[in-house]
Scaffold this motif. Structure first.
Motif, mmCIF file in Angstrom:
data_model
loop_
_atom_site.group_PDB
_atom_site.id
_atom_site.type_symbol
_atom_site.label_atom_id
_atom_site.label_comp_id
_atom_site.label_asym_id
_atom_site.label_seq_id
_atom_site.Cartn_x
_atom_site.Cartn_y
_atom_site.Cartn_z
ATOM 1 N N LYS A 1 -2.842 3.826 4.281
ATOM 2 C CA LYS A 1 -3.210 3.206 5.868
ATOM 3 C C LYS A 1 -1.878 2.657 6.487
ATOM 4 N N ALA A 2 -0.960 1.846 5.678
ATOM 5 C CA ALA A 2 0.032 1.275 6.172
ATOM 6 C C ALA A 2 1.154 2.217 6.442
ATOM 7 N N ASP A 3 1.355 3.455 5.595
ATOM 8 C CA ASP A 3 2.274 4.387 5.840
ATOM 9 C C ASP A 3 3.802 3.798 5.894
ATOM 10 N N LEU A 4 4.086 2.822 4.975
ATOM 11 C CA LEU A 4 5.432 2.369 4.868
ATOM 12 C C LEU A 4 6.412 3.289 4.316
ATOM 13 N N PRO A 5 7.744 3.161 4.707
ATOM 14 C CA PRO A 5 8.556 4.124 4.256
ATOM 15 C C PRO A 5 9.292 3.981 2.792
ATOM 16 N N ILE A 6 8.248 3.708 1.984
ATOM 17 C CA ILE A 6 8.761 3.499 0.588
ATOM 18 C C ILE A 6 7.869 4.544 -0.574
ATOM 19 N N PRO A 7 8.824 5.264 -1.037
ATOM 20 C CA PRO A 7 8.051 6.441 -1.827
ATOM 21 C C PRO A 7 7.117 6.156 -3.058
ATOM 22 N N ARG A 8 6.006 5.140 -2.696
ATOM 23 C CA ARG A 8 5.190 4.789 -3.708
ATOM 24 C C ARG A 8 3.644 5.263 -3.565
ATOM 25 N N GLU A 9 2.832 5.311 -4.231
ATOM 26 C CA GLU A 9 1.463 5.938 -3.871
ATOM 27 C C GLU A 9 0.481 4.735 -3.969
ATOM 28 N N GLY A 10 0.706 3.513 -4.438
ATOM 29 C CA GLY A 10 -0.146 2.326 -4.262
ATOM 30 C C GLY A 10 0.878 1.018 -4.792
ATOM 31 N N LEU A 11 0.018 0.028 -5.117
ATOM 32 C CA LEU A 11 0.492 -1.319 -5.357
ATOM 33 C C LEU A 11 0.617 -1.413 -6.945
ATOM 34 N N LEU A 12 1.714 -2.178 -7.509
ATOM 35 C CA LEU A 12 1.717 -2.606 -8.949
ATOM 36 C C LEU A 12 2.263 -4.264 -8.698
ATOM 37 N N PHE A 13 1.228 -4.927 -9.451
ATOM 38 C CA PHE A 13 2.066 -6.277 -9.323
ATOM 39 C C PHE A 13 1.148 -6.954 -10.534
ATOM 40 N N PHE A 14 1.572 -7.945 -10.997
ATOM 41 C CA PHE A 14 1.434 -8.752 -12.261
ATOM 42 C C PHE A 14 1.059 -10.192 -11.885
ATOM 43 N N THR A 15 0.324 -10.591 -12.526
ATOM 44 C CA THR A 15 -0.076 -12.033 -12.314
ATOM 45 C C THR A 15 0.773 -13.004 -12.994
ATOM 46 N N LEU B 1 9.303 -5.872 4.409
ATOM 47 C CA LEU B 1 8.586 -4.933 4.891
ATOM 48 C C LEU B 1 7.044 -5.227 3.835
ATOM 49 N N LEU B 2 7.320 -5.497 2.627
ATOM 50 C CA LEU B 2 6.101 -5.460 1.606
ATOM 51 C C LEU B 2 5.527 -7.006 1.880
ATOM 52 N N GLU B 3 6.192 -7.978 2.045
ATOM 53 C CA GLU B 3 5.454 -9.087 2.416
ATOM 54 C C GLU B 3 4.559 -9.172 3.496
ATOM 55 N N SER B 4 4.971 -8.516 4.595
ATOM 56 C CA SER B 4 4.138 -8.349 5.824
ATOM 57 C C SER B 4 2.876 -7.433 5.437
#
Length: 453
Positions: free
Chosen positions: A235-249, A287-290
């Protein structure tokens, strides 16, 4: 110029996880050892590029295949309340993840090197290598004191980019069949994350995440990582070639490490490309923070608190050694008589040109051997390799590059260098039985009791 009279048995260039383990192993074997590092702290990609958590000490079925100095580091971090040890991977990609506090890790490795009697030289970058008849005579450094030359019987290249081997004239290759390397990533931390809200959303929308089967167990498991939020990302359609998020706690209770930015098509060994990557990476962080604050549950009040000291690099030069470890060796779980380390991490290739990650898993959830010949470069008789620059194909490097594997390789390189220095022999002539015996004394896991398939 100073330092011309400094002479050592073993000189380790590069203070990342591989170089730290190499220096410890060499010094503990009785070798007079020096470790030189270009930054003012140690830890390599683990600290300067925020590679977190460490993946993985185990196979996908849970068998631990990396021990030795790597496990000792984890144990000591646990004793300092700076790691919970090995935790179940809630992403579902590998069996365990090992979170750690990077600032405590920086302190700890200083202490361990001091205990072992390693001479440490920080803020020192390799600038040249003296070579004669296939033998390194000295490595030139530059630092605040000026020019410095290290002279040693044996050298270990743990620079990541194979700077020493490259300058010494060892043959090398880079990237895939078109010399394309895996993309770089600027990692960053966010604080103020409401982890309970993330968990609740995952449990209500399991279809949005890579690993669905573990999501319903999150009431009983600590959330170690997240791979998903696919619809929000689309939905966000950011100009970063990824399919989704990856983060670690972690390491804080309201903190995450984000691994989403992607910088493709640039050569990390080219200074202009590397400069462009640093600028593009930090642009993507904002961009990702926003995006996180607007689209991802639990992140409404979260903020970026830190970015990597430098952009994270997955792949650069690979030195051609006495044996080039193949992708098929990894996937088949191949055993070698000259095994010096093992790994259970799958082949994990981030698309060099755009979206996508190719993952290929080891047969029957097992592990593969890393042979001694793959850390012995051609054409240089007193140099060993440690870390991501060892002798592999593009495919095999996508697993040997992971931090626990690099630690295990580093321990082997350090032990081998000490043997070569004491015997005054070429590194290719180090007796494998003696090396394996030294590694076993250091609690390394070689799988020798399993036989040879």
């Amino acid at each position: 110029m100073y330092g011309n009279d400094d002479r050592y048995d073993v000189a380790v260039l590069g203070g990342g996880p591989a170089g730290i383990a190499a220096a410890l192993a060499a010094a503990r074997s009785g070798a007079k050892t020096i470790l030189a590092e270009r930054y003012g702290f140690l830890g390599g990609m683990s600290t300067m590029a925020m590679v977190y958590p460490w993946m993985t000490f185990h196979t996908s079925t849970g068998k631990q295949v990396i021990r030795g100095i790597a496990q000792e580091v984890v144990d000591r971090l646990v004793s300092l309340n700076a790691s919970p040890g090995h935790l179940r991977d809630t992403i579902g990609f590998v069996h365990t993840l090992t979170p750690y506090h990077p600032e405590v890790y920086k302190f700890l490795v200083f202490e361990m090197l001091k205990e072992a009697g390693v001479k440490l030289l920080l803020h020192s970058m390799v600038t040249d290598v003296e070579v004669s008849d296939g033998r390194i005579l000295g490595v030139h450094l530059h630092n605040k004191s000026g020019k410095h030359i290290i002279r040693s019987k044996v050298y270990i290249d743990a620079t990541g980019d194979a700077d020493v081997a490259y300058l010494a004239g060892a043959p090398w290759e880079q990237g895939d069949e078109r010399q394309r390397v895996q993309p770089m990533t600027m990692k960053f931390r966010m604080k103020g994350v409401r982890i309970d809200e993330v968990k609740q959303y995952m449990q209500a929308h399991p279809e949005e995440f890579y690993e669905k089967s573990l999501i319903q167990e999150l009431d009983h498991l600590p959330l170690t990582g997240v791979m998903g939020f696919y619809s929000q990302w689309k939905k966000a359609d950011l100009p970063i070639p990824r399919e989704g998020l990856l983060f670690f706690t972690g390491p804080g209770k309201d903190e995450v490490l984000v691994n989403v930015s992607r910088i493709s098509g640039l050569d990390p060994t080219n200074v202009e490309d590397l400069t462009e990557a640093e600028m593009e990476g930090r642009k993507q962080v904002l961009l990702l923070e926003s995006f996180f604050r607007e689209y991802v549950p639990g992140f409404a009040d979260a903020v970026v608190t830190a970015t990597g000291t430098q952009v994270g690099i997955r792949e650069t030069r690979r030195i051609i050694g006495e044996y080039v470890l193949q992708g098929v060796d990894v996937l088949d779980g191949r055993r070698f008589d000259d095994v010096i380390a093992r790994s259970g991490y799958p082949i994990d290739i981030h698309n060099p040109e755009g979206k996508g990650v190719t993952a290929n898993f080891i047969r029957e959830g097992g592990a593969y051997d890393i042979p001694y010949r793959s850390i012995v470069p051609k054409q240089v008789e007193n140099l060993l390799l440690a870390g991501r620059c060892i002798s592999t194909t593009h495919e095999a490097q996508a697993t040997t590059r992971l931090t626990p594997s690099c630690m295990a390789i580093g321990q082997a390189a350090g032990a081998a260098a000490a043997i070569a220095a004491h015997r005054q022999c070429a590194v290719r002539d180090v007796p494998i039985a003696s090396l394996q015996g030294e590694l076993l004394k250091g609690n390394a896991e070689l799988g020798l009791e399993e036989g040879r398939a």
